[in-house]
Scaffold this active site. Structure first.
Site, short mmCIF file in Angstrom:
data_model
loop_
_atom_site.label_atom_id
_atom_site.label_comp_id
_atom_site.label_asym_id
_atom_site.label_seq_id
_atom_site.Cartn_x
_atom_site.Cartn_y
_atom_site.Cartn_z
N ASP A 68 1.02 -1.00 0.23
CA ASP A 68 -0.38 -0.18 -0.19
C ASP A 68 0.74 1.04 0.03
O ASP A 68 1.75 0.71 0.48
CB ASP A 68 -0.60 -0.06 0.94
CG ASP A 68 -1.22 1.37 1.57
OD1 ASP A 68 -2.37 1.67 0.99
OD2 ASP A 68 -1.37 1.76 2.27
N ASP A 70 -0.07 5.02 0.89
CA ASP A 70 -0.17 6.12 1.91
C ASP A 70 -0.33 5.17 3.38
O ASP A 70 -0.64 4.24 3.65
CB ASP A 70 -1.86 6.86 2.08
CG ASP A 70 -1.94 7.69 -0.12
OD1 ASP A 70 -0.81 8.23 -0.72
OD2 ASP A 70 -3.26 8.10 -0.12
N THR A 175 -2.47 1.40 -4.61
CA THR A 175 -3.49 2.10 -4.12
C THR A 175 -4.64 3.25 -4.90
O THR A 175 -4.78 2.56 -5.86
CB THR A 175 -1.88 3.30 -4.36
OG1 THR A 175 -2.44 4.51 -3.76
CG2 THR A 175 -1.51 3.27 -5.32
N ALA A 176 -4.75 3.75 -4.33
CA ALA A 176 -6.24 4.12 -4.46
C ALA A 176 -6.06 5.38 -5.20
O ALA A 176 -7.04 5.71 -6.19
CB ALA A 176 -7.39 4.51 -3.58
N LYS A 220 -9.11 -3.56 -4.75
CA LYS A 220 -7.61 -3.45 -4.52
C LYS A 220 -7.14 -5.11 -4.07
O LYS A 220 -6.11 -5.22 -5.24
CB LYS A 220 -6.59 -3.42 -2.96
CG LYS A 220 -6.68 -1.24 -3.44
CD LYS A 220 -5.12 -1.47 -1.89
CE LYS A 220 -5.25 -0.08 -1.91
NZ LYS A 220 -4.77 0.14 -0.63
N ASP A 243 -1.16 0.15 6.54
CA ASP A 243 -1.72 0.19 7.09
C ASP A 243 -2.63 0.60 7.87
O ASP A 243 -3.07 0.83 8.69
CB ASP A 243 -0.92 1.73 7.41
CG ASP A 243 -2.47 2.55 6.34
OD1 ASP A 243 -2.45 3.95 7.29
OD2 ASP A 243 -1.98 2.87 5.47
N ASN A 246 -9.06 -0.93 6.17
CA ASN A 246 -9.33 -1.05 5.00
C ASN A 246 -9.16 -2.14 3.43
O ASN A 246 -9.38 -2.88 2.91
CB ASN A 246 -10.07 0.25 3.65
CG ASN A 246 -10.71 1.37 3.79
OD1 ASN A 246 -11.10 0.97 4.94
ND2 ASN A 246 -10.22 2.43 4.59
#
Length: 315
Positions: A68, A70, A175-176, A220, A243, A246
């Site tokens: 991930d 962020d 990542t989004a 994801k 982290d 979600n």
């Protein structure tokens, strides 16, 4: 599709639609990631890791690592830093910013993902890139990385990624954030590639529509699953790092899940399942940019609004 679509008929129309969008977003992101990784071949390797990893990584051609972005690889949200860079370049009109800021504020106050409102947020955020060339945003993204992102990479997480690379394994960001932004970061760190939210483009120009939905949560996991099939990976031998709670669907896919700088829900979940934890933050809690990951591309609005407030306070 990789998911048995026939099984979706047992779900309610809303859940069936959401699941189908997640699968579409995941597969689109995996396809974009494979293309970007081909472009990244031959790129310069990452700088020497700042911190030695605390676990052994054995080379395995069917193993890979998924990170991930962020607050896992980078302090704060990449889309926030990208928004700061766009605002500095006067990429937005004031009336557009006001609209995006209001929509993002509503989302934060409501604290829920209302499907209709989330669609409005996504459409508004996408409208700011509609008609712009992909190459233009990529060029700006390179500059923004140097200005705001490079100094915010967590040395500890980068060391973990480098350990996988040194063992001959492939390493992907998941990542989004827009896939273009994620690809820039992956290249700068010497990673294999990136899975990110895919905005539709025709002849190199953004149409203002998404392919599927933002790469968040279940999407994801679908992206990682699709990439694993395409790249002949064995997920039981792969690792994933995040982290956020979600990302539990993604973390649960692999044989080696890691909670990095975890939020409270992920920390609890990880401890219950004896997942490994790493925390590179100082103090009890790291300062985080208050952008809900579920907002996906719509988070660009909140990030830009926050950037404006920060700019005004400093001037």
């Amino acid at each position: 599709m990789l998911t048995d679509m026939a099984s979706l008929r047992w779900l309610t129309p809303r859940r069936r639609s959401a699941t189908a969008r997640s699968v579409l977003a995941g597969e689109a992101s995996a396809e974009a990631a494979r293309k970007s990784s081909q472009e990244l071949e031959g790129a310069a390797p990452a700088d020497e890791a700042a911190e030695a990893p605390e676990f052994p990584v054995v080379g395995d051609e069917r193993a890979a690592a998924f990170f991930d972005l962020d607050n896992t690889v980078m302090q704060g949200a990449a889309i926030f830093h990208f928004g700061r860079g766009l605002y500095k370049r006067r990429f937005f009109e004031s009336r557009e910013l006001a609209k995006f800021a209001w929509q993002q504020t509503w989302f934060r106050l409501a604290g829920v993902e209302d499907p209709e409102h989330m669609q409005d947020v996504r459409e508004s955020a996408l409208s700011i890139v509609k008609g712009h060339r992909v190459a233009e945003l990529m060029s700006i993204g390179e500059e923004i990385y140097d200005e705001y992102m490079a100094e915010r990479i967590w040395p500890g997480t980068r060391a973990l990624a480098q350990a996988h690379l040194d063992a001959g394994q492939r390493v992907w960001l998941v990542t989004a954030a827009p896939v273009e932004t994620a690809t820039i970061i992956a290249r700068r760190l010497g990673l294999t590639g990136a899975l990110g939210t895919v905005a539709e483009s025709v002849d190199g120009i953004y149409t203002g529509r998404l392919v599927g939905e933002p790469l968040h949560g279940p999407a994801k996991a679908e992206a990682v699953r699709a990439l694993a099939v395409a790249e002949s990976l064995d997920l039981a031998r792969c690792a994933a790092y995040s982290d956020s709670h979600n990302d539990i669907p993604m973390l649960s896919l692999v044989g080696h899940p890691y909670a990095i700088n975890p939020d409270a829900k992920l920390r609890k979940h990880a401890r219950e399942r004896d997942w490994r934890l790493r925390d590179y933050r100082t103090g009890r809690k790291a300062a985080k940019v208050g952008i809900p990951a579920a907002a996906g591309v719509g988070a660009l609005a909140g990030g830009t609004a926050a950037a404006i407030a920060l700019h005004r306070r400093r001037h």
